[in-house]
Motif scaffolding. Structure first.
Motif, mmCIF file in Angstrom:
data_model
loop_
_atom_site.group_PDB
_atom_site.id
_atom_site.type_symbol
_atom_site.label_atom_id
_atom_site.label_comp_id
_atom_site.label_asym_id
_atom_site.label_seq_id
_atom_site.Cartn_x
_atom_site.Cartn_y
_atom_site.Cartn_z
ATOM 1 N N LEU A 99 0.453 -14.278 2.715
ATOM 2 C CA LEU A 99 -0.159 -12.991 2.362
ATOM 3 C C LEU A 99 -1.664 -13.072 2.160
ATOM 4 O O LEU A 99 -2.176 -14.056 1.627
ATOM 5 N N LEU A 108 -9.653 -2.419 6.853
ATOM 6 C CA LEU A 108 -8.329 -3.017 7.012
ATOM 7 C C LEU A 108 -7.889 -3.191 8.463
ATOM 8 O O LEU A 108 -7.176 -4.134 8.786
ATOM 9 N N HIS A 112 -6.758 -6.753 9.609
ATOM 10 C CA HIS A 112 -5.379 -6.872 10.086
ATOM 11 C C HIS A 112 -5.357 -7.492 11.479
ATOM 12 O O HIS A 112 -4.551 -8.392 11.767
ATOM 13 N N ARG A 119 0.453 -11.723 6.534
ATOM 14 C CA ARG A 119 0.598 -10.282 6.300
ATOM 15 C C ARG A 119 -0.497 -9.826 5.342
ATOM 16 O O ARG A 119 -0.785 -10.498 4.355
ATOM 17 N N THR A 125 0.203 -1.732 -2.730
ATOM 18 C CA THR A 125 1.413 -2.249 -2.087
ATOM 19 C C THR A 125 1.954 -3.450 -2.854
ATOM 20 O O THR A 125 3.168 -3.574 -3.048
ATOM 21 N N ILE A 129 5.656 -4.141 -4.370
ATOM 22 C CA ILE A 129 6.428 -5.374 -4.135
ATOM 23 C C ILE A 129 6.908 -5.952 -5.474
ATOM 24 O O ILE A 129 8.054 -6.372 -5.598
ATOM 25 N N ARG A 132 9.779 -3.977 -6.516
ATOM 26 C CA ARG A 132 10.945 -4.321 -5.693
ATOM 27 C C ARG A 132 11.575 -5.639 -6.139
ATOM 28 O O ARG A 132 12.772 -5.799 -6.133
ATOM 29 N N THR A 133 10.729 -6.586 -6.550
ATOM 30 C CA THR A 133 11.259 -7.891 -6.965
ATOM 31 C C THR A 133 11.536 -7.929 -8.486
ATOM 32 O O THR A 133 11.717 -8.993 -9.064
ATOM 33 N N TYR A 159 -3.822 7.581 0.737
ATOM 34 C CA TYR A 159 -2.965 6.391 0.747
ATOM 35 C C TYR A 159 -2.517 6.046 -0.677
ATOM 36 O O TYR A 159 -1.351 5.775 -0.932
ATOM 37 N N LEU A 166 5.520 6.662 -4.011
ATOM 38 C CA LEU A 166 6.489 5.619 -3.640
ATOM 39 C C LEU A 166 7.016 4.935 -4.904
ATOM 40 O O LEU A 166 8.192 4.608 -5.011
ATOM 41 N N VAL B 84 -3.034 0.718 9.386
ATOM 42 C CA VAL B 84 -2.657 -0.388 8.489
ATOM 43 C C VAL B 84 -2.208 0.176 7.132
ATOM 44 O O VAL B 84 -1.206 -0.267 6.567
ATOM 45 N N LEU B 85 -2.914 1.196 6.644
ATOM 46 C CA LEU B 85 -2.533 1.788 5.355
ATOM 47 C C LEU B 85 -1.165 2.458 5.439
ATOM 48 O O LEU B 85 -0.376 2.395 4.494
ATOM 49 N N GLN B 87 1.265 1.486 7.302
ATOM 50 C CA GLN B 87 2.246 0.400 7.260
ATOM 51 C C GLN B 87 2.473 -0.070 5.815
ATOM 52 O O GLN B 87 3.581 -0.437 5.432
ATOM 53 N N GLN B 88 1.372 -0.047 5.028
ATOM 54 C CA GLN B 88 1.478 -0.471 3.630
ATOM 55 C C GLN B 88 2.445 0.407 2.840
ATOM 56 O O GLN B 88 2.935 0.020 1.789
ATOM 57 N N LEU B 89 2.675 1.633 3.334
ATOM 58 C CA LEU B 89 3.549 2.576 2.624
ATOM 59 C C LEU B 89 4.991 2.490 3.110
ATOM 60 O O LEU B 89 5.867 3.144 2.569
ATOM 61 N N GLU B 91 8.604 1.451 3.557
ATOM 62 C CA GLU B 91 9.590 0.781 2.684
ATOM 63 C C GLU B 91 10.083 -0.533 3.297
ATOM 64 O O GLU B 91 10.282 -1.514 2.588
ATOM 65 N N PHE B 93 8.474 -2.474 5.327
ATOM 66 C CA PHE B 93 7.404 -3.472 5.220
ATOM 67 C C PHE B 93 7.400 -4.074 3.811
ATOM 68 O O PHE B 93 7.331 -5.300 3.634
ATOM 69 N N ILE B 94 7.519 -3.204 2.802
ATOM 70 C CA ILE B 94 7.520 -3.673 1.410
ATOM 71 C C ILE B 94 8.720 -4.601 1.163
ATOM 72 O O ILE B 94 8.578 -5.665 0.560
ATOM 73 N N ASP B 95 9.878 -4.214 1.712
ATOM 74 C CA ASP B 95 11.074 -5.067 1.584
ATOM 75 C C ASP B 95 10.855 -6.430 2.229
ATOM 76 O O ASP B 95 11.191 -7.458 1.634
ATOM 77 N N GLU B 96 10.297 -6.389 3.430
ATOM 78 C CA GLU B 96 10.055 -7.641 4.167
ATOM 79 C C GLU B 96 9.173 -8.590 3.369
ATOM 80 O O GLU B 96 9.465 -9.778 3.243
ATOM 81 N N VAL B 97 8.071 -8.049 2.826
ATOM 82 C CA VAL B 97 7.146 -8.896 2.067
ATOM 83 C C VAL B 97 7.810 -9.363 0.768
ATOM 84 O O VAL B 97 7.657 -10.520 0.359
ATOM 85 N N ALA B 98 8.564 -8.470 0.147
ATOM 86 C CA ALA B 98 9.231 -8.822 -1.113
ATOM 87 C C ALA B 98 10.250 -9.940 -0.893
ATOM 88 O O ALA B 98 10.420 -10.806 -1.750
ATOM 89 N N ALA B 100 10.110 -12.218 1.473
ATOM 90 C CA ALA B 100 9.539 -13.420 2.107
ATOM 91 C C ALA B 100 9.334 -14.539 1.090
ATOM 92 O O ALA B 100 9.152 -14.278 -0.084
#
Lengths: 170, 100
Positions: A99, A108, A112, A119, A125, A129, A132-133, A159, A166, B84-85, B87-89, B91, B93-98, B100
């Motif tokens: 990351l 960005l 990117h 990533r 974001t 995460i 989520r964790t 954003y 979210l 890119v922003l 993509q940051q939103l 879900e 993508f967030i799951d994938e990073v979480a 990893a």
């Protein structure tokens, strides 16, 4: 622990709320092996010389440099990013980290595109995460994002508004 | 950009059309030239307005406009940032990073 390279912009964002409880900078440092280019530390020192919210946030991060790993990077002077972002991208690619944490929303696309397998994540974001964790509750994350958002003048940013909603759904 | 013309029809208040025609007469142009200049300048100015850029970004995040439409409005560089922003939103993508 997966490695994460951080840019000054994101460290300042996390620094804004690092004296809060819960402290997302502390969680991030515990969760990831955070690596920072030395030029980013220099940028933080420069920001810390100002007596304002950003300056205090940068000082808070500098107080925790023991928990960070710093690496010097040879900059590619041709690259159209400022030195800190440039070094962060280069270091992320050299170390092939999972990351890159960066809050320079206006750069960005380029950042990117310059990353190989790393990533890119922004602080809003990252907060999602951490929710989520289950390291942060959604309501704590929302409060932290509000505080960062105030300090960073992100209120009008669509954003950040979407990132906030979210967090309220999760 | 394609120079092919598209026919557009719209109704406008009399006064506005009269003023357009008056300016066209002064400049020796026709009504369409004046309207095109006005529209081009408005779009140029509006898309450099931060608040409007954020409205455009919001429409893109909400899938109300496509990436191509976004690019036509804000230019390739800004569109790349907003992609890119978006993509940051995402879900997933967030799951994938979480995970990893």
């Amino acid at each position: 622990m997966s490695p994460l390279v951080a840019d000054a912009s994101a460290l300042v964002s996390l620094g804004v709320v690092a004296t809060d409880d819960p402290d997302p900078l502390g969680i991030c440092l515990a969760q990831y092996e955070v690596v920072v280019p030395t030029v980013v530390i220099e940028e933080l020192r420069e920001i810390a010389s100002y007596d304002d919210t950003h300056g205090r946030a940068a000082s808070t991060v500098l107080d925790r440099t023991d928990a960070l790993e710093t690496r010097s990077v040879n900059l590619d002077a041709e690259f159209p990013l400022d030195d800190g972002e440039n070094a962060a991208v280069k270091l992320a690619n050299e170390l092939d980290v999972a990351l890159l944490l960066c809050d320079e929303f206006n750069q960005l696309g380029l950042i990117h595109a310059s990353l190989a397998d790393t990533r890119l994540v922004t602080t809003p974001t990252l907060l999602s995460i951490l929710v989520r964790t289950e390291q942060l509750s959604a309501s704590d994350a929302r409060l932290l994002l509000d505080e960062i958002s105030d300090a960073r003048s992100w209120d009008a940013n669509s954003y950040v508004q979407r990132a906030r909603s979210l967090l309220s759904e999760s | 950009m394609s120079s092919e013309k598209k026919r557009v029809q719209f109704r406008a208040p009399h006064r506005l059309v009269d003023r357009t025609d008056a300016l066209a007469a002064v400049l020796g142009e026709d009504r369409t030239d004046i309207l095109l200049t006005a529209l081009r300048e408005y779009l140029q100015e509006a898309t450099h307005d931060d608040a409007l850029t954020q409205e455009i970004a919001a429409a893109y995040y909400d899938n109300e406009i496509t990436f191509e439409q976004l690019k036509a409005l804000v230019g390739a560089e800004e569109a790349a940032n907003l992609r890119v922003l978006k993509q940051q939103l995402d879900e997933d993508f967030i799951d994938e990073v979480a995970d990893a």
